[in-house]
Every structure is written in C-alpha cells, then in structure tokens.
Scaffold this motif. Structure first.
Motif, PDB file in Angstrom:
ATOM      1  N   UNK A 135       0.827  -1.207   0.000  1.00 36.40           N
ATOM      2  CA  UNK A 135       0.000   0.000   0.000  1.00 36.40           C
ATOM      3  C   UNK A 135       0.858   1.251   0.000  1.00 36.40           C
ATOM      4  N   UNK A 136       1.856   1.284   0.866  1.00 37.86           N
ATOM      5  CA  UNK A 136       2.719   2.463   0.951  1.00 37.86           C
ATOM      6  C   UNK A 136       3.517   2.649  -0.332  1.00 37.86           C
ATOM      7  N   UNK A 137       4.113   1.575  -0.822  1.00 36.39           N
ATOM      8  CA  UNK A 137       4.903   1.644  -2.052  1.00 36.39           C
ATOM      9  C   UNK A 137       4.032   2.075  -3.225  1.00 36.39           C
ATOM     10  N   UNK A 138       2.825   1.505  -3.302  1.00 31.34           N
ATOM     11  CA  UNK A 138       1.934   1.862  -4.401  1.00 31.34           C
ATOM     12  C   UNK A 138       1.509   3.317  -4.348  1.00 31.34           C
ATOM     13  N   UNK A 139       1.040   3.770  -3.183  1.00 32.24           N
ATOM     14  CA  UNK A 139       0.518   5.134  -3.075  1.00 32.24           C
ATOM     15  C   UNK A 139       1.606   6.197  -3.101  1.00 32.24           C
ATOM     16  N   UNK A 140       2.812   5.842  -2.701  1.00 32.89           N
ATOM     17  CA  UNK A 140       3.891   6.822  -2.659  1.00 32.89           C
ATOM     18  C   UNK A 140       4.780   6.808  -3.898  1.00 32.89           C
ATOM     19  N   UNK A 141       4.957   5.628  -4.512  1.00 34.28           N
ATOM     20  CA  UNK A 141       5.980   5.531  -5.552  1.00 34.28           C
ATOM     21  C   UNK A 141       5.505   4.997  -6.895  1.00 34.28           C
ATOM     22  N   UNK A 142       4.472   4.159  -6.921  1.00 36.84           N
ATOM     23  CA  UNK A 142       4.124   3.469  -8.167  1.00 36.84           C
ATOM     24  C   UNK A 142       2.839   3.977  -8.817  1.00 36.84           C
ATOM     25  N   UNK A 143       1.834   4.305  -8.033  1.00 35.56           N
ATOM     26  CA  UNK A 143       0.563   4.769  -8.609  1.00 35.56           C
ATOM     27  C   UNK A 143      -0.131   5.711  -7.622  1.00 35.56           C
ATOM     28  N   UNK A 144       0.433   6.877  -7.389  1.00 33.32           N
ATOM     29  CA  UNK A 144      -0.091   7.789  -6.367  1.00 33.32           C
ATOM     30  C   UNK A 144      -1.427   8.432  -6.719  1.00 33.32           C
ATOM     31  N   UNK A 145      -1.904   8.241  -7.939  1.00 35.37           N
ATOM     32  CA  UNK A 145      -3.130   8.914  -8.362  1.00 35.37           C
ATOM     33  C   UNK A 145      -4.375   8.027  -8.275  1.00 35.37           C
ATOM     34  N   UNK A 146      -4.314   6.915  -7.539  1.00 36.66           N
ATOM     35  CA  UNK A 146      -5.464   6.006  -7.506  1.00 36.66           C
ATOM     36  C   UNK A 146      -6.612   6.600  -6.703  1.00 36.66           C
ATOM     37  N   UNK A 147      -7.821   6.134  -7.022  1.00 42.28           N
ATOM     38  CA  UNK A 147      -9.020   6.574  -6.320  1.00 42.28           C
ATOM     39  C   UNK A 147      -9.370   5.680  -5.138  1.00 42.28           C
ATOM     40  N   UNK A 148      -8.862   4.457  -5.155  1.00 41.93           N
ATOM     41  CA  UNK A 148      -9.256   3.499  -4.122  1.00 41.93           C
ATOM     42  C   UNK A 148      -8.217   2.382  -4.047  1.00 41.93           C
ATOM     43  N   UNK A 149      -8.069   1.805  -2.855  1.00 47.76           N
ATOM     44  CA  UNK A 149      -7.233   0.614  -2.660  1.00 47.76           C
ATOM     45  C   UNK A 149      -8.151  -0.557  -2.348  1.00 47.76           C
ATOM     46  N   UNK A 150      -7.963  -1.654  -3.066  1.00 46.03           N
ATOM     47  CA  UNK A 150      -8.713  -2.890  -2.821  1.00 46.03           C
ATOM     48  C   UNK A 150      -7.700  -3.959  -2.415  1.00 46.03           C
TER      49      UNK A 150
END
Length: 262
Positions: free
Chosen positions: A71-86
C-alpha cells in the motif's frame, strides 16, 4: 465519475487465484494497477519493511514485502493517483474484531486509510476443518460472490458518500457454487466473540482458534447484525470501519497523572 483507478493488493500473493478473480472482475470497468506481494504473506498484520524489492509482473508489480508495504509503495511511488485501494480476495474469511489487526488483507486497507484513500478489504469464507479450506476455492468462479459484491461497491460507494463516514470496508463473502443465486449484502459490525485456546504439552504449546470449529458446527452466540452471523447464514458481510484507534476522556487516568509526583 470517470473510470476509477484502483490499486489492487492482497496477502496471499500476486499469483493467487483470489487475486486474479478480483483483478479480472475490476478490470472490466476500472483501471487496475496490481501492487501485491510476490508470495504468500498471510497473517502478517501491518508489519512494515524498511526496504523492498520490486519486480514487474504481467498484472503490475510484485513486491518482496508485506501487504502494508504494498500500500505504501503503491501510493507513494508506483501509482499515487489512484481513487481506491482494494485488498483481496483472500482465501479464508477475516471476521471478528480480534482478527482485524492480524490480517494482512485488512491491514493493507487500514494503511490506505492513513493516506486518506478509500479502501476495501475482501475475503472469502471457505468452510472446512483440519486444513481442508486451504485446498478449496481454487477456481476463479468460486469467488463470484466476493467479486460481484466488490465490483458493486467500487462502482457505487464513492458516489454514494459511503467514505464520508467509513474509512474502509471489510467485506467477507461466502463461496459460490454453480447454480447458486448471488448472496445478498448485509451491513454488519465485527463480532466480539473470542475463543482462542492454548494447550501445553511438555515444551510445546499449541494455540487454537476455536471460533472456526464453532462456525462449522453452528455453535455461535453472535447476534444478528454481526459479520460472522451474516457469513454463516450465507450473506455477504460489509462492515464499515475507521482506522485510527479511538481515545476518550478518562477521569481515573487524569487523577493518576495529577498524583504522579506527589
């Protein structure tokens, strides 16, 4: 809203059947970026690494780390523009208040809440005992109750204002079989039933969660409106939850603090 962008993670690993079932279902109407552990990281809670290795995968990114890392890696480094985490779909239910902190699936959703990103944790209840459940739910269609419910929530929850009150949803669905109707949704609260046992045998102590056997045998005191009651009776449980620990004014502690240096 336009096509939502979803970060999809889990704790069973990026190559698990439940992950693929959810990836395929969400890809029909969302942009999905997979950021998931490279292998099984079940029951690690919110364990966090200081550094992780990332590899490209046909579905997105495989992370050598925990679900919370993802979650941290995704939201901070890989895809910070997402609308939701599943997070999901986990093979095995995550039910009850005492389970929330243990589950890697739920912990990935909790981590998203601290980023102020709406999240849904999704798990499949697979009945069985003595390890039988680990060999069940090995087809993507077994997850249909979970994938249909999740797709519905992803498509409607943001616009309906669900996350104005809840920070994440904990969803548990019964396994689906050919010919079954879709299981209905029920809004629930986590059960407070706790039945962990520890038995010593010489230098070894075995720990057993008796709740699973009680679910299998129908020996549950859980009232209507709880997540475990809903799932045992064949409904999809949706618990709206918040992430930060609550704190209340406590007069007894105030008195202790005032007397501390007397």
């Amino acid at each position: 809203m336009d096509e939502p962008h979803v970060l999809l993670t889990n704790d069973d690993g990026i190559d698990s059947v439940g992950f693929r079932a959810l990836y395929d279902a969400l890809s029909e109407f969302t942009e999905v970026t997979a950021v998931a552990p490279n292998g099984d990281k079940s029951a690690v809670g919110r364990a966090m690494s200081r550094e992780v290795q990332v590899e490209t995968h046909e579905l997105g990114y495989a992370i050598h780390g925990t679900p919370a890392d993802c979650t941290v890696v995704g939201l901070e480094a890989l895809c910070p523009d997402v609308d939701m985490v599943i997070a999901g779909c986990n093979r095995g239910a995550n039910l009850g208040a005492y389970v929330l902190g243990r589950s890697g699936t739920v912990s990935a959703a909790v981590e998203a809440a601290f980023f102020d990103v709406p999240a849904i944790a999704v798990s499949l209840y697979v009945p069985g005992g003595d390890g039988e459940w680990q060999h069940a739910a090995d087809r993507t269609e077994d997850y249909r109750n979970a994938t249909e419910a999740t797709a519905y929530l992803v498509d409607h929850a943001l616009g309906a204002g669900v996350f104005d009150q809840a920070e994440y949803l904990n969803v548990n669905a019964p396994i689906w079989s050919e010919g079954d109707d879709l299981a209905p949704l029920e809004i629930t609260e986590p059960s407070t039933l706790y039945d962990m046992r520890a038995e010593r045998q010489g230098e070894r102590i075995s720990l057993t969660d008796n709740v699973w056997a009680r679910m299998r045998d129908g020996d549950l005191p859980d009232p209507e409106g709880t997540d475990r009651r809903a799932i045992v009776e064949g409904r999809v449980s949706v618990s709206p939850l918040t992430a930060p620990h609550s704190s209340q004014h406590h007069e007894a502690l105030d008195a202790l603090a005032e007397a501390y240096q007397d």
